[in-house]
Design a protein around this motif. Structure first.
Motif: not given
Length: 129
Positions: A42-52, A54-58, A61-66
């Motif tokens: 989860e620490d990796i994921g939070r850091g990765a999401f924060e680094r993205l 905003e254009v790439w965040r949706p 999220l699709d990748v995470l949902f899948y």
């Protein structure tokens, strides 16, 4: 000057760059450098999401949902254990932070505190007594 066909031909052997994957790998490497004693996915994921950006965040999220969907579909028991353990992980993380703060100040860590932490750790790894 190369044409689009020439460019596509030259770059066809290269895997496309996935911003989520690149951010994940960067976040993981940063955590490996900063916390060689360990960390959670989860620490990796939070850091990765924060680094993205905003254009790439949706798309991320699709990748995470899948991935979540696939985990639920293919590994319901494992996912249920993971979800049930989240409160214990949070409590263990808080206790470890507290112990680290005490130790860094040179304050004693009581045997009772260590006992609680050990019991919690045993529960998390499946060896509760």
């Amino acid at each position: 000057m190369s044409t689009p066909d020439t460019f596509d031909e030259i770059t066809s052997f290269m895997a496309p760059v996935c911003p989520w994957r690149a951010a994940w790998e960067e976040s993981e490497q940063r955590l490996l450098d900063e916390r060689p004693q360990g960390f959670h996915a989860e620490d990796i994921g939070r850091g990765a999401f924060e680094r993205l950006h905003e254009v790439w965040r949706p798309a991320a999220l699709d990748v995470l949902f899948y991935a979540y969907y696939e985990a639920r579909k293919d590994h319901p028991e494992k996912l249920a254990r993971f979800e049930a353990a989240q409160p214990l992980h949070a409590k263990a993380s808080t206790l470890l932070d507290e112990a680290e703060a005490l130790l860094s100040r040179g304050a004693p860590v009581t045997p009772e505190f260590v006992t609680v932490l050990v019991k919690l750790a045993r529960t998390l790894i499946g060896g509760a007594r």
